[in-house]
Design an enzyme around this catalytic site. Sequence first.
Site, short mmCIF file in Angstrom:
data_model
loop_
_atom_site.label_atom_id
_atom_site.label_comp_id
_atom_site.label_asym_id
_atom_site.label_seq_id
_atom_site.Cartn_x
_atom_site.Cartn_y
_atom_site.Cartn_z
N ARG A 42 -9.51 -0.78 -37.27
CA ARG A 42 -8.00 -0.60 -37.70
C ARG A 42 -7.62 0.80 -37.30
NH1 ARG A 42 -7.33 -4.86 -40.98
NH2 ARG A 42 -8.99 -5.84 -42.16
N THR A 43 -6.39 0.86 -37.27
CA THR A 43 -5.68 2.28 -37.02
C THR A 43 -6.20 3.22 -37.99
OG1 THR A 43 -3.70 1.04 -36.61
CG2 THR A 43 -3.67 3.28 -36.35
N GLN A 44 -6.51 4.40 -37.55
CA GLN A 44 -6.92 5.38 -38.69
C GLN A 44 -5.91 6.39 -38.91
OE1 GLN A 44 -8.10 6.40 -35.24
NE2 GLN A 44 -10.20 6.06 -35.28
N MET A 145 -6.78 -0.62 -30.62
CA MET A 145 -6.26 -0.25 -31.98
C MET A 145 -7.38 0.72 -32.83
SD MET A 145 -3.38 -1.47 -32.29
CE MET A 145 -3.08 -1.39 -34.09
#
Lengths: 266, 271
Positions: A42-44, A145
């Site tokens: 996931r996007t951090q 991503m």
Amino acid sequence: MDHFPTNWGRPRNDAFDAYGTYPIAQRPYNGPKDTFETGVQRTQQPIVTGTSVLALKYKDGIMMAADNLASYGSLARFKDVERLHSVGNNTVIGAGGDMSDFQYIQSILDSLMIEEFTAQDGHSLGPSEIHEYLSQVMYSRRSKMDPLWNSLIVGGFKDGKRFLSYVDLLGTTYSSSTLATGYGSYIAQPLLRKAVEGYEDVLTEEQAEKIITECLKVLFYRDARSLNKYQIATITAKGVHISESRSMETTWSFAEGIRGYGSQTQ
Amino acid sequence: MFRNTYDSDNTVFSPQGRLHQVEYALEAVKQGSAAVGLRSKTHSILLALKRSSGELASYQQKMFRIDDHVGIAIAGLTSDARVLSNFMRQQAMSSKMVFNRPAPVNRLVSAIADKAQVNTQEYGRRPYGVGFLVIGLDQSGPHLYEFSPSGNSYEYYAMSIGARSQSAKTYLEKHYESFADCSLEELIKHGLHALRETLQQDKALNVNNTSIGILGPASVHETGISSSGSFRILEGDSIQPFLDTMVPKDAPAPAAGSGGAAADEDVQMQE
């Protein structure tokens, strides 16, 4: 368990079976087949961050500056961080954004330079090659991503030519005679442009340093995540030089006269 | 001697410390038609003799462009050549894409040499049956390399591979000291003379059976070449002006060579 009979008795992938005794090339592959098999990424969000980096072209080469602060949100956590990193004798990269991702970038660039060095064939990676490599890395991470959360400025001098370019967590790149990241791109960039554009081949090192320290001062007044301790790097035909940390004088005496917030006077 | 017992497995040394499979692979290169490479201070060139299987057939392609600054000439199994040249192209493209720089030529050659070496050491694999002459142009000037299926690569001022290449080498050894200062036209003339030495009796170089590969600024007979001198292959009528510069042979020189009884065909993979 391997369900495919054709793999039984054949050399196996070491990562999944430690007793393979043959070279692995072109054998049935039993590892994960795509990113989703290893767990969704996931996007951090950036955690420990650096703020602006400034850079400009002057007569002898490139000058770059960044302060020594790595913030932990609003806490000024680490006050001796070096956000300018030299890569070989021809290049410096300055980073804003997540500092752990920057440390990772530093280590992959160091490995790259060592590999290039071991070829010992007269070729070396200059600023243009480093920038292209970083753009590819940054864009490919963005496309998975899973970005490296940084805005980077790559500056260097090789074969008589100056190089200055930007690359960020989205893989966006651009080039100019003055560049800035973070708050610098809003506050310092107009000041840099006014002072530098048109004079790139005329500005001396002293003049360039004066422009940069002026911008750093303005940023310290206005950017709430900045520090007045900073370093300046120059890359010229003589090579890379990153200065010791310096402090700048600022006046905060106006604070004594402040009452309330904004329009409130009591 | 007892060659036969030690030569079927790639991974078995002979008592003399030789790998016979690799040596047989070198034989396959010697069966291919000749290719010659030479360089000056400004140019690198390749010349190759093309074979055709008969009057109705086309002539076998002997040269491949790897990148703007690298070209190769092959001798041996054409199918193996296509696989290796495709690999070289991938490596060259990768360097441009990742680093925005033309791949250093010596690294390209080392890459295929290392790849070929794997096939000389892994059980069940056969060595590649093709040799290359690689020309390249980089910041340090023009280069010429030979690649062989043993996994060795060398840099040369001038070199020749393929059938009856020893005759071409003799010519090159005689004249190589003058190559550095030659113009492109003079260099090609030397190359054609060297290539002619590899011909069998009664055969001649013509626009159909000769290929010329050039790296470096344009010659007087070329038009539309970029100033940096990207690799180009000249075939057909465009090489006639160069053939015309050749000195006619007074008497047909006996084509000295080893094992001239071999079938006069580039070894093709049979269907």
